[in-house]
Design an enzyme around this catalytic site. Structure first.
Site, PDB file in Angstrom:
ATOM      1  N   ILE A 135       0.799  -1.243   0.020  1.00  0.00           N
ATOM      2  CA  ILE A 135      -0.075   0.010   0.078  1.00  0.00           C
ATOM      3  C   ILE A 135       0.743   0.961   0.111  1.00  0.00           C
ATOM      4  O   ILE A 135       1.965   1.069   0.364  1.00  0.00           O
ATOM      5  CB  ILE A 135      -0.970   0.058   1.338  1.00  0.00           C
ATOM      6  CG1 ILE A 135      -0.271  -0.112   2.566  1.00  0.00           C
ATOM      7  CG2 ILE A 135      -2.171  -1.111   1.023  1.00  0.00           C
ATOM      8  CD1 ILE A 135      -1.154  -0.113   3.918  1.00  0.00           C
ATOM      9  N   ASP A 136       0.349   2.345  -0.672  1.00  0.00           N
ATOM     10  CA  ASP A 136       1.302   3.437  -0.598  1.00  0.00           C
ATOM     11  C   ASP A 136       1.799   3.941   0.807  1.00  0.00           C
ATOM     12  O   ASP A 136       1.103   3.828   1.701  1.00  0.00           O
ATOM     13  CB  ASP A 136       0.472   4.626  -1.404  1.00  0.00           C
ATOM     14  CG  ASP A 136      -0.036   4.122  -2.750  1.00  0.00           C
ATOM     15  OD1 ASP A 136       0.567   3.318  -3.388  1.00  0.00           O
ATOM     16  OD2 ASP A 136      -1.020   4.718  -3.257  1.00  0.00           O
ATOM     17  N   ARG A 137       2.677   4.848   0.626  1.00  0.00           N
ATOM     18  CA  ARG A 137       3.400   5.602   1.748  1.00  0.00           C
ATOM     19  C   ARG A 137       2.384   6.178   2.552  1.00  0.00           C
ATOM     20  O   ARG A 137       2.208   5.995   3.977  1.00  0.00           O
ATOM     21  CB  ARG A 137       4.389   6.240   1.420  1.00  0.00           C
ATOM     22  CG  ARG A 137       5.139   7.104   2.596  1.00  0.00           C
ATOM     23  CD  ARG A 137       6.134   8.261   2.339  1.00  0.00           C
ATOM     24  NE  ARG A 137       5.660   9.207   1.507  1.00  0.00           N
ATOM     25  CZ  ARG A 137       6.306  10.348   0.854  1.00  0.00           C
ATOM     26  NH1 ARG A 137       7.665  10.396   1.059  1.00  0.00           N
ATOM     27  NH2 ARG A 137       5.651  11.531   0.442  1.00  0.00           N
TER      28      ARG A 137
END
Length: 302
Positions: A135-137
């Site tokens: 998942i994105d930062r």
């Protein structure tokens, strides 16, 4: 890893195809695997990265045995929701990068995992041990990490078959009036390589189902639940932006001007379910909305 070349990816050079077909392979790693003789096309070893693939080609990638990890452990706190001998479920906070990348070498989730967990799956190489999906930062929420190669293979297959339950909660800009589905392929943006797009020439099928939960500030914003059928890079962010309802806080796919200090997109992976690779029993986990998300909802409701 093995796959058959589909028509929409036909004509790509081999290294580019591998990076598109296997999300866990970057283009540079694909090139190294080809040069090492680890890639076969229709039973013959590929001799060049520039070889174009054609519809129906059978591509086989033999991943090497994991090397001694060059990624250093770091004592970074982890919110572990569940753990057994095969997998662990982590509730990732906002701002934490999942695996080492330029600019983030010793402060990622992988560094934290190596400190807290003595053994992780080596299938994705030394930089991404145990990582089967990302998942994105600036996205928060649930992530499954694999301790064994067998668990990794099982979860990777479930991801490929779209049988894993993944529900996200997001706030989008504008009045999204009703539930719906976005079925639009996603690939690299034609001019900005850091972005993804539904207008990419060689996009891969991507499907997002969304459900309207609540209208906020008289329709200026909408709280939604998204269920992923596929899992492409930035999928929810790209799909909602394609409907002209970008995620609040998303300066990449929305406006650079943001009225609230959200530190990136308001997106939370709240539900994760899968068949346990050892027991064969379906398990489902939930993570409550993070504090910043709850505070923002209170403000928008007020």
């Amino acid at each position: 890893m093995e796959c058959i070349v589909l028509e929409n990816l036909s004509g790509l050079r081999l290294d580019k195809y591998l990076s598109e077909a296997f999300e866990e392979l970057s283009r540079s790693r694909a090139q190294k695997l080809i040069e090492a003789g680890a890639v076969c096309v229709n039973g013959e070893k590929a001799l060049t990265t520039k070889r174009p693939v054609e519809t129906g080609d059978r591509v086989l990638v033999e991943l090497p045995e994991p090397e001694e990890s060059a990624v250093l452990p770091a004592d970074i706190p982890l919110d572990i929701v569940y753990e057994d001998e095969a997998v662990l479920i982590v509730n990732k906070p906002k701002g934490l990068v999942v695996h080492p990348a330029p600019g983030h070498t010793n402060d990622t989730l992988v560094n934290a995992l190596l400190f807290h967990v003595p053994q992780l799956s080596g299938i994705n190489g030394v930089a991404r041990p145990g990582i089967v999906h990302r998942i994105d930062r600036d996205t928060t929420g649930l992530l499954v990490v694999c301790k064994t190669d067998a668990a990794h293979q099982s979860l990777a297959k479930q991801l490929e078959e779209h049988s894993i339950t993944r529900k996200y909660y997001a706030i989008v800009v504008g009045n999204l009036k009703e539930d719906g589905t976005v079925d639009a392929p996603i690939g690299r943006h034609p001019t900005d390589r850091k972005k993804m797009s539904v207008h990419a020439k060689n996009g891969r099928r991507a499907v997002t189902h969304y459900h309207v939960l609540e209208h906020l500030q008289n329709g200026r914003y909408t709280l939604i639940e998204c269920r992923l059928e596929t899992g492409r890079t930035h999928q929810i962010r790209v799909h909602m932006a394609s409907l002209h309802h970008p995620l609040l806080g998303d300066t990449i796919y929305g406006s650079e001007r943001q009225p609230y200090q959200t530190q990136g997109q308001v997106l939370h992976a709240g539900v994760l379910g899968f068949v346990h690779p050892s027991t064969g029993v379906y398990m489902e986990f939930q993570a409550p909305l993070p504090d910043y998300f709850e505070r923002l909802l209170e403000k928008l409701r007020g």
